[in-house]
Design an enzyme around this catalytic site. Structure first.
Site, mmCIF file in Angstrom:
data_model
loop_
_atom_site.group_PDB
_atom_site.id
_atom_site.type_symbol
_atom_site.label_atom_id
_atom_site.label_comp_id
_atom_site.label_asym_id
_atom_site.label_seq_id
_atom_site.Cartn_x
_atom_site.Cartn_y
_atom_site.Cartn_z
ATOM 1 N N LEU A 38 0.331 -30.171 -46.298
ATOM 2 C CA LEU A 38 1.534 -30.858 -46.753
ATOM 3 C C LEU A 38 1.244 -31.771 -47.941
ATOM 4 C CD1 LEU A 38 4.474 -30.781 -45.875
ATOM 5 C CD2 LEU A 38 4.047 -32.809 -44.481
ATOM 6 N N LYS A 145 8.307 -36.276 -36.647
ATOM 7 C CA LYS A 145 9.154 -35.403 -35.848
ATOM 8 C C LYS A 145 9.645 -36.053 -34.561
ATOM 9 C CE LYS A 145 6.612 -31.281 -37.375
ATOM 10 N NZ LYS A 145 5.796 -30.131 -36.906
ATOM 11 N N GLU A 215 0.903 -30.326 -33.867
ATOM 12 C CA GLU A 215 2.083 -31.072 -33.436
ATOM 13 C C GLU A 215 3.093 -30.136 -32.780
ATOM 14 O OE1 GLU A 215 3.745 -34.463 -35.611
ATOM 15 O OE2 GLU A 215 2.307 -34.002 -37.202
ATOM 16 N N HIS A 219 4.578 -29.454 -28.280
ATOM 17 C CA HIS A 219 5.926 -29.290 -27.720
ATOM 18 C C HIS A 219 6.009 -28.131 -26.727
ATOM 19 C CE1 HIS A 219 8.098 -32.183 -30.268
ATOM 20 N NE2 HIS A 219 7.303 -31.799 -31.248
#
Length: 352
Positions: A38, A145, A215, A219
């Protein structure tokens, strides 16, 4: 959100609007913290801009600063070849506490994009506290997030205000671009019934976005932030082998919910976020979209759908909004408006 307003600067000079091809003598000086996939994409996004210039960047092992601007190609090549911007010729410094050292150098930087992995879940808040304690004043933007991570930033709101920092949180793609689209779409309705965000991400190689993929793994059922953070690259690869490189994510803990609730648009339990990530194919497995369903003043039930073009990458949909919000944050900061804002509260400004 809390803000502090300097009444002596309620009528600021507007940000310059150069015509196409004209040079901007006073571009916004930008720093990027984190130089993985990123952060490197952020450097490329900034390269052709006239209104912003990348002057600082940091990774785990070092940082680089150049008042005239960092060369994105040289920065990326150095990082990929040697593992740190600290090796960048004439601009780099090796450091085991790179963020702190970069801040303390007091080099002129108007705003930072925190392109950092929020692993552990408290990491971004701890970085914000470093800025608060250093006495630095300016604009910070993140693309976090998780709801719980954004709530930690909300808890720092008064400290950020007192420190003279304008902090823009949740300003990537989702939360961020899609949250803002939902806030705008909601205006057609008298009552919002649901906001459903569905994303598709395609990347050719998960290793280019290791932190982001971890990340996402956090989830999955049976996983959490700490377990994902502790996974070795080999363990991640084994998991991806089991799923043929596909991660299917449902009912994610995404801060779109708290951001839309804070903006007074819809209760957080009516916001759902999920998607599919293909870690072996740059083509999106499905189109990213947000659906806002509500009742109009005439009593009609309808759904607005905003769909992102499949050709836009995750990096484009995260970095573009992040810098748009950074520009908006600079405009607020120059007016003496400090504190915490979310992507659902402020419109981003297009960076030329």
């Amino acid at each position: 959100m809390s803000v502090s307003i300097n009444p002596t600067s309620l009528h600021p000079q507007p940000l310059s609007h150069q015509g196409r091809g004209e040079e901007n003598p006073n571009p916004i000086r930008v720093g990027v913290l984190g130089f993985g996939g990123l952060g490197q994409a952020a450097a490329r996004v900034l390269a052709p801009k006239r209104e912003m210039i990348l002057v600082a960047a940091a990774d785990q092992k070092g940082y680089a600063y150049a008042a005239a601007g960092l060369d994105p190609d040289a920065s990326i090549a150095t990082y990929q070849a040697q593992g740190s911007l600290g090796y960048l010729e004439s601009a780099g410094t090796l450091s085991s506490q790179s963020i702190q050292d970069l801040i303390e150098q007091a080099n002129p930087v108007d705003g930072y994009f925190l392109a950092l992995p929020n692993l552990p879940n408290t990491f971004m808040a701890s970085v914000a506290q470093q800025f608060i304690q250093s006495g630095w004043r300016g604009v910070l933007v993140d693309a976090m997030k998780r709801t719980s991570a954004v709530q930690q930033m909300l808890a720092l709101s008064e400290e950020l205000q007192a420190a003279g920092i304008t902090y823009m949180t949740g300003c990537g793609a989702t939360p961020g671009l899609l949250t803002a689209a939902a806030a705008l779409a909601a205006q057609s309705y008298s009552e919002i019934h649901s906001v459903k965000i569905t994303f598709g991400v395609g990347i050719a190689n998960w290793e280019a976005y290791r932190a982001t993929i971890r990340e996402d793994i956090a989830h999955l059922p049976g996983y959490d932030v700490e377990r994902a953070r502790g996974m070795s690259d080999r363990e991640v690869e084994a998991l991806l082998d089991e799923t043929n490189g596909i991660l299917t994510l449902e009912n994610m803990e995404h801060a779109d919910d708290v951001m839309l609730e804070l903006a007074g648009i819809v209760e957080r339990d009516r916001v759902t976020v999920g998607g599919v990530v293909d870690t072996r194919n740059p083509k999106k497995p499905l189109s990213t979209n947000v659906q806002v369903t509500g009742r109009t003043f005439e009593g009609k039930i309808s759904t607005h759908t905003f769909t992102l073009g499949d050709e836009t990458s995750m990096a484009a949909n995260v970095c573009g909004p992040a810098f748009g919000y950074l520009k908006a944050g600079v405009a607020l900061h120059r007016r003496g408006i400090y504190g915490l804002f979310t992507a659902a509260e402020v419109m981003p400004q297009f960076v030329k």
